[in-house]
Design an enzyme around this catalytic site. Structure first.
Site, PDB file in Angstrom:
ATOM      1  CB  CYS A  18      36.450  11.308  52.257  1.00  0.00           C
ATOM      2  SG  CYS A  18      35.481   9.846  52.655  1.00  0.00           S
ATOM      3  CG  ASP A 404      37.357  55.105  37.115  1.00  0.00           C
ATOM      4  OD1 ASP A 404      37.822  56.158  37.583  1.00  0.00           O
ATOM      5  OD2 ASP A 404      37.573  54.711  35.956  1.00  0.00           O
ATOM      6  CG  ASP A 577      40.374  52.545  37.927  1.00  0.00           C
ATOM      7  OD1 ASP A 577      40.431  53.663  38.460  1.00  0.00           O
ATOM      8  OD2 ASP A 577      39.813  52.330  36.844  1.00  0.00           O
TER       9      ASP A 577
END
Length: 676
Positions: A18, A404, A577
């Site tokens: 479906c 980082d 970043d």
């Protein structure tokens, strides 16, 4: 014009076929750029060009292939679905049980016929109407198989009864319908539990808020709160919208956002978020985000998108489920005509019916989305927001994490680690003079000096900031300059040793990642000695440190690691970043960071806690393991069950029970993620 994205609830879907039909219909609609239908959530995510089509056209397209777009909420739709199935199930059972008993006793075939009629024309009605709708649109689904199987058993048995020869199989039709309805009700309930996380989040925002207008406190609906309104929050109440505290003090439970159980202190200037729970204090805050812009609303929207998405691993299941029903119909016909050579018509028909009934594309269709539903819901409860099936699948494959340094491994808040007075100045005097001037500065080092100095601070006059050099002012008649060092009336008075400290949990997070077999790297713009010192503190190998890296170079280092065949996750929190987060296989943003970093990431950690990184990757691995288990058992079930039915080794009743349990078992397996 920028494409518009909408999410439509889809009613009437009973299996993966479906969902495939609706998805194909929407994709082929003019103006639609992309459409994805999720069988587990009963939703369609559609991106379209608003100049070429409208939402009304999308709804019409869905209705054109026999499905609906309900106007009520998903919770109301699920409740209505369960209630409807339950009603048909109960009435079906009332008539099917005596049919089964009479059949076992081989008694009263006419009574069996009469008792089966209400089962077929009431309880099984939706199977036949849906199958007919599919037939009119040249599509077949699970209802097609059920309608053919039970309908054939009932019609043949009716013929055998009134023709006076052959066995009757009314119990095969009646009991199969009841068992399938039972399976659907159990499946619907299980799916509802899988989506509880998002409903619980939606209930967190209070209905009303108290605001100050015309110098009076008024209680108004939350939807009527405006930007810059002053909102009053009393002890024990939920914060209605996002804002900044202007008056008062309290502690707030923000666990619904961050997963962190400890309350967070709030004072003037602190941010508060809608849906969080106030403690024993009272405060007033200025509304800064309302409506769909609050953090809670955006989280709910993100989770909805994630739970409506598909993982790449689901492609094979989608392809198979799209062709599944037709393949089963062919197998059933082969079974019917094959058995006619060796057995009576009744036996051949029963075996063909068993093939139709045991086939279950539902299990295939539920295997991936229910696991994503449960996994992303579990993550949200831990303050881990996973943006969809693709980042979830990629996160499970990560073998290298790049962290980082500033703001991720470290607090990002410098502290004074050493005070070195000179020329006769004492440590206390050096701190007193420097802090008196620095209290007017917003620089992070200034705040570190002020926090180290003893209160109360003296007042500096003639304060001024010298860009790129430092600040100066007059303290007690002495001109004090604070820059790389401290001078008093031009005489060097000493200097401070400043360092950014590692977060308390950083070392444990690194250890956990390494125990998971993940290589941990650090990347920073700081010089190598400083970077290596932090690396040693948290347990990162000094050979796994990228130091002195400019913002634009971070992306190059990520690319280098990927070129070596590593599956890389980048973890960061700053604007610089964002390129690296986007270029990594998976970007993980500390949610306390900038919006740019958050937008570039596939996973968001709502708390600044670095332990969220191993938690997120472990959750991704568990979720993918459950998906693979679900897919294996869904494939195995059909691969074993259909041949057994074709060879006459399963009765239709056993086949229907197995079919119902296959879907329920897949959902139940996925639900384990909610408690893992």
């Amino acid at each position: 014009m920028k494409p518009v994205e909408v999410e439509l609830p889809i009613g009437g879907m009973t299996c993966a076929a479906c969902a495939r039909t609706v998805e194909k219909q929407l994709t082929g609609t003019a103006g639609v750029e992309n459409a994805s239908v999720n069988f587990a959530t009963r939703t369609a995510s559609v991106r379209f060009n608003a100049e070429k089509t409208k939402v009304e056209n999308l709804i019409a397209a869905v209705e054109d292939v026999g499905y609906s777009v309900p106007q009520q909420s998903q919770e109301e739709a699920e409740a209505a679905e369960i209630a409807g199935v339950r009603k048909h199930l109960i009435w079906g059972a009332v008539f099917a049980v005596p049919v089964f008993v009479l059949a076992m006793l081989d008694k009263a075939p006419l009574a069996q016929f009469l008792l089966t009629i209400p089962v077929m024309f009431y309880s099984a009605r939706s199977f036949f109407t849906d199958a007919w709708t599919g037939l009119r649109h040249a599509s077949a689904n699970m209802n097609t198989l059920i309608a053919l199987g039970t309908g054939a058993a009932f019609l043949y048995s009716s013929y055998a009864l009134f023709a006076g020869h052959g066995e009757v199989y009314f119990e095969a039709a009646a009991v199969v319908v009841v068992l399938i309805l039972l399976g659907r009700m159990l499946e619907a309930r299980a799916r509802g539990r899988a989506s509880e996380s998002i409903r619980s989040l939606m209930k967190l925002q209070p209905r009303t808020a108290r605001v100050i207008r015309l110098l009076q406190e008024q209680e108004i609906p939350v939807k009527d709160v405006r930007l810059l309104d002053i909102v009053v929050v009393r002890p024990g109440e939920r914060v209605p919208v996002d804002g900044v505290v202007r008056q008062g003090f309290s502690e707030i439970d923000e666990s619904m956002l961050t997963g962190e159980s400890l309350p967070v202190s709030k004072e003037p200037g602190a941010k508060v978020f809608g849906g969080t729970v106030n403690g024993t204090g009272a405060f007033r805050f200025e509304a800064t985000e309302v409506g769909r812009n609050t953090a809670l609303a955006q989280i709910v929207d993100l989770i909805k998108r994630a739970q409506g998405s598909k993982a790449p691993v689901a492609r094979l299941a989608d392809i198979i489920s799209g062709r599944f029903t037709v393949a089963v119909l062919i197998v059933a016909l082969v079974t019917l005509f094959g058995w006619l050579y060796f057995a009576p018509v009744g036996t051949a028909l029963v075996n063909a019916v068993a093939v139709l009934i045991i086939a279950c594309p539902c299990a295939l269709g539920l295997a991936t989305p229910t696991a994503i539903l449960a996994g992303t819901g579990r993550g949200a409860g831990q303050g881990i927001l996973i943006k969809g099936g693709a980042p979830l699948e990629l996160a499970a494959q990560i073998n290298t994490v790049v962290l980082d340094k500033t703001g991720t491994i470290t607090t990002g808040k410098p502290v004074i680690t050493g005070v070195h007075p000179a020329n006769g100045f004492t440590e206390g005097e050096l701190l007193r003079l420097a802090a008196a001037v620095e209290q007017w500065s917003e620089h992070p080092v200034a705040k570190a000096i002020v926090s180290r100095a003893a209160a109360p601070l003296e007042t500096a006059t003639e304060f001024r900031a010298i860009p790129g050099k430092g600040v100066e002012g007059v303290v007690g008649g002495k001109r004090v300059f604070v820059g790389a060092g401290v001078t008093v009336d031009g005489t060097p008075a000493g200097e401070f040793e400043v360092a950014d400290q590692a977060k308390p949990e950083a070392a444990e997070a690194v250890r956990r990642l390494e125990l998971m077999g993940i290589e941990v790297w650090m990347i920073t713009g700081d010089n190598l000695p400083v970077a290596q010192q932090i690396a040693r503190e948290v347990g990162i190998s000094e050979s796994y440190v990228f130091a002195g890296v400019l913002p634009e170079q971070k992306q190059q280092h990520i690319a280098r690691l990927k070129a070596e065949g590593k599956r890389v996750a980048m973890v960061g929190d700053g604007i610089n970043d964002a390129p690296a987060l986007a270029s990594a296989d998976v970007g993980i943003a500390i949610g306390t960071g900038t919006d740019v970093a958050v937008d570039a990431a596939g996973i968001i950690l709502m708390r600044g806690d670095l332990m969220g990184v191993p938690d997120a990757l472990a959750l991704a691995r568990r979720t993918m393991r459950v998906i693979r288990q679900n897919l294996f058992w869904a494939f195995a079930y059909n691969a074993v069950g259909i041949p057994l039915a074709a060879f006459g080794l399963l009765s239709p009743m056993i086949a229907s029970a197995a079919m119902a349990l296959s879907s329920v078992s897949v959902v139940a397996n996925s639900l384990r993620l909610r408690k893992s």
